[in-house]
Scaffold this motif. Sequence first.
Motif, PDB file in Angstrom:
ATOM      1  N   PHE A 380     -33.289 -23.054 -46.548  1.00  0.00           N
ATOM      2  CA  PHE A 380     -32.565 -24.273 -46.304  1.00  0.00           C
ATOM      3  C   PHE A 380     -31.133 -23.990 -45.823  1.00  0.00           C
ATOM      4  N   PHE A 381     -31.163 -24.673 -44.657  1.00  0.00           N
ATOM      5  CA  PHE A 381     -29.811 -24.137 -43.929  1.00  0.00           C
ATOM      6  C   PHE A 381     -28.949 -25.474 -43.412  1.00  0.00           C
ATOM      7  N   GLY A 382     -27.692 -25.348 -43.142  1.00  0.00           N
ATOM      8  CA  GLY A 382     -26.937 -26.323 -42.639  1.00  0.00           C
ATOM      9  C   GLY A 382     -26.037 -25.758 -41.646  1.00  0.00           C
ATOM     10  N   PHE A 383     -26.000 -26.417 -40.568  1.00  0.00           N
ATOM     11  CA  PHE A 383     -25.167 -25.851 -39.185  1.00  0.00           C
ATOM     12  C   PHE A 383     -24.351 -27.123 -38.766  1.00  0.00           C
ATOM     13  N   SER A 384     -23.128 -26.764 -38.414  1.00  0.00           N
ATOM     14  CA  SER A 384     -22.247 -27.988 -38.048  1.00  0.00           C
ATOM     15  C   SER A 384     -21.125 -27.392 -36.886  1.00  0.00           C
ATOM     16  N   ASN A 385     -20.840 -28.388 -36.020  1.00  0.00           N
ATOM     17  CA  ASN A 385     -19.836 -27.966 -35.077  1.00  0.00           C
ATOM     18  C   ASN A 385     -18.885 -28.958 -35.212  1.00  0.00           C
ATOM     19  N   PRO A 386     -17.828 -28.963 -35.761  1.00  0.00           N
ATOM     20  CA  PRO A 386     -16.631 -29.922 -35.990  1.00  0.00           C
ATOM     21  C   PRO A 386     -16.167 -30.366 -34.777  1.00  0.00           C
ATOM     22  N   LEU A 387     -16.096 -29.853 -33.753  1.00  0.00           N
ATOM     23  CA  LEU A 387     -15.561 -30.552 -32.356  1.00  0.00           C
ATOM     24  C   LEU A 387     -16.450 -31.526 -31.936  1.00  0.00           C
ATOM     25  N   TYR A 388     -17.760 -31.210 -32.077  1.00  0.00           N
ATOM     26  CA  TYR A 388     -18.587 -32.190 -31.568  1.00  0.00           C
ATOM     27  C   TYR A 388     -19.164 -33.326 -32.749  1.00  0.00           C
ATOM     28  N   ASN A 389     -18.590 -33.166 -34.049  1.00  0.00           N
ATOM     29  CA  ASN A 389     -19.070 -33.847 -34.943  1.00  0.00           C
ATOM     30  C   ASN A 389     -20.318 -33.866 -35.399  1.00  0.00           C
ATOM     31  N   TYR A 390     -20.890 -32.729 -35.143  1.00  0.00           N
ATOM     32  CA  TYR A 390     -22.322 -32.510 -34.921  1.00  0.00           C
ATOM     33  C   TYR A 390     -22.731 -31.699 -36.292  1.00  0.00           C
ATOM     34  N   SER A 391     -23.751 -32.013 -36.948  1.00  0.00           N
ATOM     35  CA  SER A 391     -24.376 -31.422 -38.204  1.00  0.00           C
ATOM     36  C   SER A 391     -25.610 -31.423 -38.349  1.00  0.00           C
ATOM     37  N   ILE A 392     -26.358 -30.703 -38.839  1.00  0.00           N
ATOM     38  CA  ILE A 392     -27.786 -30.632 -39.235  1.00  0.00           C
ATOM     39  C   ILE A 392     -28.005 -29.788 -40.733  1.00  0.00           C
ATOM     40  N   ASN A 393     -28.873 -30.449 -41.201  1.00  0.00           N
ATOM     41  CA  ASN A 393     -29.642 -29.767 -42.557  1.00  0.00           C
ATOM     42  C   ASN A 393     -31.151 -29.834 -42.464  1.00  0.00           C
ATOM     43  N   LYS A 394     -31.530 -28.794 -42.566  1.00  0.00           N
ATOM     44  CA  LYS A 394     -32.984 -28.729 -42.587  1.00  0.00           C
ATOM     45  C   LYS A 394     -33.697 -27.550 -43.355  1.00  0.00           C
ATOM     46  N   ASN A 395     -34.829 -27.854 -43.906  1.00  0.00           N
ATOM     47  CA  ASN A 395     -35.328 -26.861 -44.575  1.00  0.00           C
ATOM     48  C   ASN A 395     -36.878 -26.407 -43.903  1.00  0.00           C
ATOM     49  N   GLU A 396     -37.115 -25.207 -43.934  1.00  0.00           N
ATOM     50  CA  GLU A 396     -38.434 -24.773 -43.184  1.00  0.00           C
ATOM     51  C   GLU A 396     -39.099 -24.031 -44.462  1.00  0.00           C
ATOM     52  N   ASN A 397     -40.511 -24.126 -44.286  1.00  0.00           N
ATOM     53  CA  ASN A 397     -41.612 -23.376 -45.169  1.00  0.00           C
ATOM     54  C   ASN A 397     -42.566 -22.476 -44.558  1.00  0.00           C
ATOM     55  N   PHE A 398     -42.857 -21.180 -45.114  1.00  0.00           N
ATOM     56  CA  PHE A 398     -43.615 -20.315 -44.317  1.00  0.00           C
ATOM     57  C   PHE A 398     -44.553 -19.916 -45.511  1.00  0.00           C
ATOM     58  N   LEU A 399     -45.556 -19.469 -45.068  1.00  0.00           N
ATOM     59  CA  LEU A 399     -46.725 -18.826 -45.855  1.00  0.00           C
ATOM     60  C   LEU A 399     -47.024 -17.310 -45.356  1.00  0.00           C
ATOM     61  N   GLY A 400     -47.036 -16.277 -45.994  1.00  0.00           N
ATOM     62  CA  GLY A 400     -47.339 -14.947 -45.374  1.00  0.00           C
ATOM     63  C   GLY A 400     -48.336 -14.276 -46.192  1.00  0.00           C
ATOM     64  N   VAL A 401     -48.935 -13.302 -45.616  1.00  0.00           N
ATOM     65  CA  VAL A 401     -49.925 -12.445 -46.167  1.00  0.00           C
ATOM     66  C   VAL A 401     -49.620 -10.966 -45.700  1.00  0.00           C
ATOM     67  N   TRP A 402     -49.542  -9.945 -46.427  1.00  0.00           N
ATOM     68  CA  TRP A 402     -49.604  -8.596 -46.191  1.00  0.00           C
ATOM     69  C   TRP A 402     -50.495  -7.570 -46.639  1.00  0.00           C
ATOM     70  N   LEU A 403     -51.292  -7.150 -45.870  1.00  0.00           N
ATOM     71  CA  LEU A 403     -52.522  -6.054 -46.525  1.00  0.00           C
ATOM     72  C   LEU A 403     -52.249  -4.644 -45.653  1.00  0.00           C
ATOM     73  N   ASN A 404     -52.459  -3.586 -46.729  1.00  0.00           N
ATOM     74  CA  ASN A 404     -52.230  -2.260 -46.274  1.00  0.00           C
ATOM     75  C   ASN A 404     -53.205  -1.387 -47.010  1.00  0.00           C
ATOM     76  N   GLN A 405     -53.755  -0.405 -46.404  1.00  0.00           N
ATOM     77  CA  GLN A 405     -54.961   0.386 -46.856  1.00  0.00           C
ATOM     78  C   GLN A 405     -54.299   2.006 -46.545  1.00  0.00           C
ATOM     79  N   TYR A 406     -54.287   2.707 -47.642  1.00  0.00           N
ATOM     80  CA  TYR A 406     -54.080   4.051 -47.438  1.00  0.00           C
ATOM     81  C   TYR A 406     -55.401   4.717 -47.535  1.00  0.00           C
TER      82      TYR A 406
END
Length: 671
Positions: A380-406
């Motif tokens: 969940f992140f927010g980014f803003s540039n006050p000179l441009y009066n620009y702002s963005i708030n966004k969320n991103e969702n990831f799924l991951g798998v890790w497998l290891n064999q000794y």
Amino acid sequence: MNFKRYILTFFGLLISEVLLAQISSDFGTGNSTNNTFPKTNSTTTTAKKGSRRGGLDDSTKVIYGPTSTKYFLEEDVFNNRKKLYTIDTTLGEGHNFNFVQRNRNLYQDLGNMGTAIRPIFFKAPEQIGTMLGYDAYSLYSFKPNQVRYYNTRSPFSNLVYVTGGNEQDLLQFELSRNVDSLWNFSINLQRIVGNKQLVSSTSSSNKNAMGHWDFMVHTNYQTRNKKYQLLAYANLSDHNSNDEGGVLPQGRTYDVILQQSNNASILANAATRDKFYNLHLYHEYVGYKAFQVYQVLDFQTRKVQFRDPDYVANWTSGFYPIAYDTLGKASRYTTDATVTNKMKLDSLYNENSYSIFEHKSGIKGFYRGFNYRLHLRQRFFGFSNPLYNYSINKNENFLGVWLNQYFKDSTRAFAEVEYLLTGSDFKLNVEFQGKWLNIGGKAMSTSPTLVQQVMFNDGFRWDKNTSSFVTTSGISNNMQTYTAYASASPKFGNLVLRPSADITLINSYIYYDTLAFVKQASSDIGIFRAGMGLDWKKGRFSTTNQLYLTTTTGPDVIRIPKIFANSRLAFDLLYKKKLFIHTGLELHYKSNYYADGYMPAIQQFHLQDTQLIKGYVQADVFADMRINRVRLFVKFANVAQGILGNGYYAAPGFAGMGRTFGFGLQWLLFD
């Protein structure tokens, strides 16, 4: 501190330590890899008759030392590797104190320790998703995989001080102590300062190039039944830079500039500040070896600022790019109703704020050499540039798998995949690690960074999502990278060879052009690199060498030297059975190439076709020394200056460090 004081301070420390060594008992050296150096032996006294417990004679014997203070890394806990490390008291490479040389010269900075820095070779993003994109100073800050979580039987402190010559200084301090046998608390401090090179004191009112602070507190705790474990740290990083923009040629060639001291920098009053706070926590619950629950939490706030009050003069001289209005007439950008009063026509000001909360939660476990991890990661992140009066708030969702064999012969194979659920980002990594052969491949699709998507100030403007600007970013696709690599390390007696090869294909590469505006390549780029390392040791003599040969295909937007070489010749000495010395010569060479320039207004490296960075053999003479628990070094850097040339450029307009004498010490205290 002048040269004479350097010498007096160094020899004062050296003499005092030799005297202490002569009158003290045998102190340990920890996990030394040189059989000449004795190892630590913690000593206990035998209990007196009639006493009920053994006593420690701390008046005459060493009780605590490197073997009584151990640490572990979050990565090992995360991967179910229950591994403890002892404090390294070998001679090591203390003379490689700056961040370029400690990373085997694989980075390019602006000539001073602590200045903006970037990899020499192409490096794919480490994470998928929408990242911030301000990375010019990120190498100097603490990272989660670098934090040492201690378990100490006594208070432990580690002091490092380096004065590297030409007013470069590095201070690092570490203090750790167990609250009890299950809970540890530690403090880390880092300070980096440096002065400008090739700039005379009469042409610049401020000789200070930069100042960097890092302050971190961290802790680790484990329950008595070892079911639950917590690792956490809080870090403040504050980087301040007085940006030069390079040396002002004034009709002279860059070769002539290297020989003169009455130079002026292009930017006289520009300054950057990059400050962030970061909270990091990892905890896990081990129900069974095959089923564990874990979570990683990160929270960060960050503000990046740049100001140049002399913008008009520096725009007129051509340092800042010329923008064009709707009629095609060259002009500076003008203010409009969306711009705050922070932005003035006679001053360039840039400001971006960023905050992020991220968690990675999942399950993991291991059984008979097989490890696995499954996770959900949310940002969940927010980014803003006050000179441009620009702002963005966004969320991103990831799924991951890790497998290891000794496997039984200690070889291993692993694979990991992570995917962005609401976009096209993905990461795939597979590798086999044998006894002497590693082979693997990576594939990634990464979103443009926030800086690549949006920029707004009086010198640079673009927006990926709108066409209202005169200059648009032109970015329409994710950047995709595909890499196959292999390396080996066969050993033949005292000789170790390290051949390697990697091939990288990049699609839709995002870069900054010669005007420092963001662009995206329309054609694929190929990078082919072959390497050969050679290590050899005979008695007290040793040598370490590395050579890379690189070529590229496609658009000329990734500039890499065709030849890259490191070499070290070293010899070990032992004086009076107390003073251990590792001395030698280090050489580094890169062939001619148009290295990327640096634009401080957006904190990005960009293409340039003005100055060819010529090949130069950098030669450093060094001596690393150890007396008991104190390690010292002396270094004579760039000794070939005046013999192989008048110097070299680390980056366009920025001279590399000239001939300098520096020294430093590291002091370990275990009680």
